[in-house]
Design a protein around this motif. Structure first.
Motif, PDB file in Angstrom:
ATOM      1  N   GLU A  35       0.860  -1.196   0.000  1.00  0.00           N
ATOM      2  CA  GLU A  35       0.000   0.000   0.000  1.00  0.00           C
ATOM      3  C   GLU A  35       0.895   1.245   0.000  1.00  0.00           C
ATOM      4  O   GLU A  35       1.968   1.244   0.612  1.00  0.00           O
ATOM      5  CB  GLU A  35      -0.891   0.029   1.244  1.00  0.00           C
ATOM      6  N   GLU A  62      -7.309   2.698  -2.354  1.00  0.00           N
ATOM      7  CA  GLU A  62      -7.545   2.316  -0.952  1.00  0.00           C
ATOM      8  C   GLU A  62      -8.391   3.365  -0.234  1.00  0.00           C
ATOM      9  O   GLU A  62      -8.968   4.242  -0.861  1.00  0.00           O
ATOM     10  CB  GLU A  62      -6.200   2.092  -0.246  1.00  0.00           C
ATOM     11  N   GLU A 106      -3.266   0.247  -3.631  1.00  0.00           N
ATOM     12  CA  GLU A 106      -2.697  -1.037  -3.203  1.00  0.00           C
ATOM     13  C   GLU A 106      -2.522  -1.972  -4.392  1.00  0.00           C
ATOM     14  O   GLU A 106      -3.370  -2.035  -5.269  1.00  0.00           O
ATOM     15  CB  GLU A 106      -3.623  -1.705  -2.172  1.00  0.00           C
ATOM     16  N   VAL A 158      -6.120   6.505   7.940  1.00  0.00           N
ATOM     17  CA  VAL A 158      -5.757   5.096   7.759  1.00  0.00           C
ATOM     18  C   VAL A 158      -4.381   5.042   7.090  1.00  0.00           C
ATOM     19  O   VAL A 158      -4.102   5.783   6.159  1.00  0.00           O
ATOM     20  CB  VAL A 158      -6.821   4.380   6.883  1.00  0.00           C
ATOM     21  N   GLY A 159      -3.541   4.173   7.615  1.00  0.00           N
ATOM     22  CA  GLY A 159      -2.159   4.139   7.127  1.00  0.00           C
ATOM     23  C   GLY A 159      -1.912   3.105   6.055  1.00  0.00           C
ATOM     24  O   GLY A 159      -2.848   2.529   5.490  1.00  0.00           O
ATOM     25  N   GLY A 212      -0.459  -0.464   5.205  1.00  0.00           N
ATOM     26  CA  GLY A 212      -0.054  -1.747   5.759  1.00  0.00           C
ATOM     27  C   GLY A 212       0.937  -2.456   4.850  1.00  0.00           C
ATOM     28  O   GLY A 212       1.190  -2.024   3.719  1.00  0.00           O
ATOM     29  N   HIS A 230       0.632  -6.122   4.674  1.00  0.00           N
ATOM     30  CA  HIS A 230       0.057  -7.407   5.127  1.00  0.00           C
ATOM     31  C   HIS A 230       0.780  -8.573   4.476  1.00  0.00           C
ATOM     32  O   HIS A 230       1.055  -8.554   3.277  1.00  0.00           O
ATOM     33  CB  HIS A 230      -1.416  -7.479   4.771  1.00  0.00           C
ATOM     34  N   ARG A 286      -0.156   3.722  13.284  1.00  0.00           N
ATOM     35  CA  ARG A 286      -1.050   2.966  12.375  1.00  0.00           C
ATOM     36  C   ARG A 286      -1.845   1.898  13.115  1.00  0.00           C
ATOM     37  O   ARG A 286      -3.018   1.671  12.799  1.00  0.00           O
ATOM     38  CB  ARG A 286      -0.204   2.317  11.279  1.00  0.00           C
ATOM     39  N   TRP A 324      -8.449  -1.245  10.206  1.00  0.00           N
ATOM     40  CA  TRP A 324      -8.146  -2.489   9.480  1.00  0.00           C
ATOM     41  C   TRP A 324      -6.653  -2.802   9.500  1.00  0.00           C
ATOM     42  O   TRP A 324      -6.121  -3.422   8.582  1.00  0.00           O
ATOM     43  CB  TRP A 324      -8.659  -2.439   8.031  1.00  0.00           C
ATOM     44  N   LYS A 380      -1.947  -9.091   9.487  1.00  0.00           N
ATOM     45  CA  LYS A 380      -2.340  -7.732   9.089  1.00  0.00           C
ATOM     46  C   LYS A 380      -1.590  -6.626   9.818  1.00  0.00           C
ATOM     47  O   LYS A 380      -1.605  -5.467   9.420  1.00  0.00           O
ATOM     48  CB  LYS A 380      -3.845  -7.534   9.349  1.00  0.00           C
TER      49      LYS A 380
END
Ligand code: GLU
Ligand code: MG
Length: 418
Positions: free
Chosen positions: A168, A231, A238, A282-283, A285, A287, A340, A346, A381
């Motif tokens: 992301e 995103e 992403e 929202v940062g 990630g 994942h 974050r 999420w 995550k």
């Protein structure tokens, strides 16, 4: 450990690869392959080869060589100071008893299996590097070879792994991200590339050529893109790519980042993969998706356990869940990582697991009926791109194998927003 203890011997850390740099046969084999590769690169107008590795602040550090030096680099490696193991994200250099420092030299050996011309940097090719000592031992701080050793440890127990990182990022108009980062103007925020609705078509329309060029460049470099989407946060996108072996997955995550950065530069954009770019938003990630396999069968599916988990599949996940407090130190290692890791983003801030639970640190994904045999996997995550992806990958595999060795069981599932 007390400073007077003897440092661990490299041989204890590097076993099967201990002869990687000194074995004359291997060396001439690599040189011969590099000669052929260099001729091919030259025919494709490539002039320079980037040999990269990732430090423990998640920063990609590089040495580059002209194509005609590739043969020597493949045979003998390129010089690299050991201090990079203790580089920090702001380029300050810290100290450690066991690793790093200004004295000594390592050899950075390009992995020719991943050598690829960079589609968005004409004239350049890239290869990830393995670091070995001048005496030919695996460098204990080489996280790429650490992941490989964890894969070997899994193979010794009859297991194979498939993995992939999601990448992301936030794209902003060049220059504006600097102002935001530098607090030069009170409250200045980056002027993002697009600010339409989250996951909205507006963002794809506004960034149409940019996103197309990213897809083209990734494809030209042999990466199998599964998905590219806008995103949640303005300017955020992403990419996810197909699962592969764990070292390959970390390599691909690094290559995706290079590519996104290069395409963005061509479009007058700057990108940030930082865990958080705008306070409170929202940062980004990083994942990590992982599945455990044996004899060609996915152990995340087809068992008698919860949601079809097999016993080793569950034990592997339980090992990861048990180790989460330690794993976040590796997989979410910066101060920004903790900005974050907050609820309702999420980001997987809670130490729990659950089927398709996007607030759980470990999200179990069975996939759709008909596709589960290949698709079932677990997603860690809570990780972000400040991590060294190789170190994070190897650590997760180690934790999972520990769970299998202990016959660990998953705690009760979290089926709601925790
Ligand atoms: N951007 C979110 C994060 O910080 C993740 C969103 C998603 O689930 O893809 O991890
Ligand atoms: Mg996402």
């Amino acid at each position: 450990m007390a400073a007077t203890e003897t440092p661990p011997s490299p041989a204890l850390h590097g076993t099967s690869d201990a002869t990687v740099a000194v074995d004359a046969e291997l060396r001439s084999e690599r040189a011969a392959r590099a000669r052929i590769a260099a001729a091919e690169l030259t025919a494709r107008d490539v002039t320079g080869v980037v040999v990269g590795w990732i430090d423990n602040a998640g920063v990609c550090r590089v040495k580059t060589v002209p194509v005609r030096q590739l043969e020597h680099a493949a045979a003998w490696g390129v010089g690299a100071a050991p201090c990079f193991d203790v580089f920090l994200v702001d380029d300050s250099i810290t100290e450690s008893t066991w690793i790093g420092g200004p004295v000594g030299d390592l050899r950075l050996v390009p992995d020719l299996d991943r050598l690829v011309p960079l589609a968005a940097q004409p004239g350049w090719a890239w290869a990830p590097g393995d670091r070995v000592t001048q005496d030919g031992h695996v460098h204990p701080g080489c996280a790429r070879q650490f992941t490989r050793r964890m894969c070997d440890a899994a193979a010794d127990r009859g297991f194979a792994l498939r993995a992939g990182f999601e990448v992301e990022w936030i794209a902003a108009r060049a220059g504006s991200a600097d102002r935001a980062a530098g607090v030069t103007e009170a409250g200045a925020m980056p002027e993002v590339s697009t600010d339409g609705p989250a996951y909205g078509m507006t963002r794809v329309v506004e960034c149409s050529d940019y996103l197309r060029d990213i897809l083209r460049a990734l494809d030209a470099q042999g990466l199998t893109v599964l998905q590219l989407h806008p995103e949640y946060t303005p300017g955020q996108f992403e990419v996810s790519v197909a699962a592969e072996d764990p070292v390959g997955a970390a390599d691909s995550a690094v290559l995706v980042r290079h590519t996104v950065r290069a395409v963005s530069a061509r479009h007058g954009l700057r990108v940030s993969f930082a865990p958080v770019v705008t306070p409170g938003a929202v940062g980004n990630g990083g994942h990590l998706h992982l599945s455990l396999w044996r004899d060609g069968l996915n152990l995340m599916h087809g068992g008698d356990g919860r949601h079809g988990l097999t016993a080793p599949g569950e034990a592997f996940l339980a090992g990861i869940v048990d180790a989460l407090p330690a794993l976040v130190a590796v997989g979410a290692p910066s101060m920004a990582s903790y900005l974050r890791l907050v609820p309702s983003h999420w980001a997987g801030a809670y130490r729990c697991w659950g089927l398709e639970n996007r607030e759980a640190a470990v999200r179990l994904i069975t996939g759709s009926a008909g596709e589960r045999e290949s698709g079932a996997n677990a997603e860690v995550k809570c990780f972000d791109a400040a991590a060294n992806p190789y170190l994070a990958m190897g650590a997760v595999i180690a934790a999972g194998l520990d769970g299998v060795a202990r016959g660990a069981e998953l705690p009760p599932e979290t089926t709601v927003d925790p």
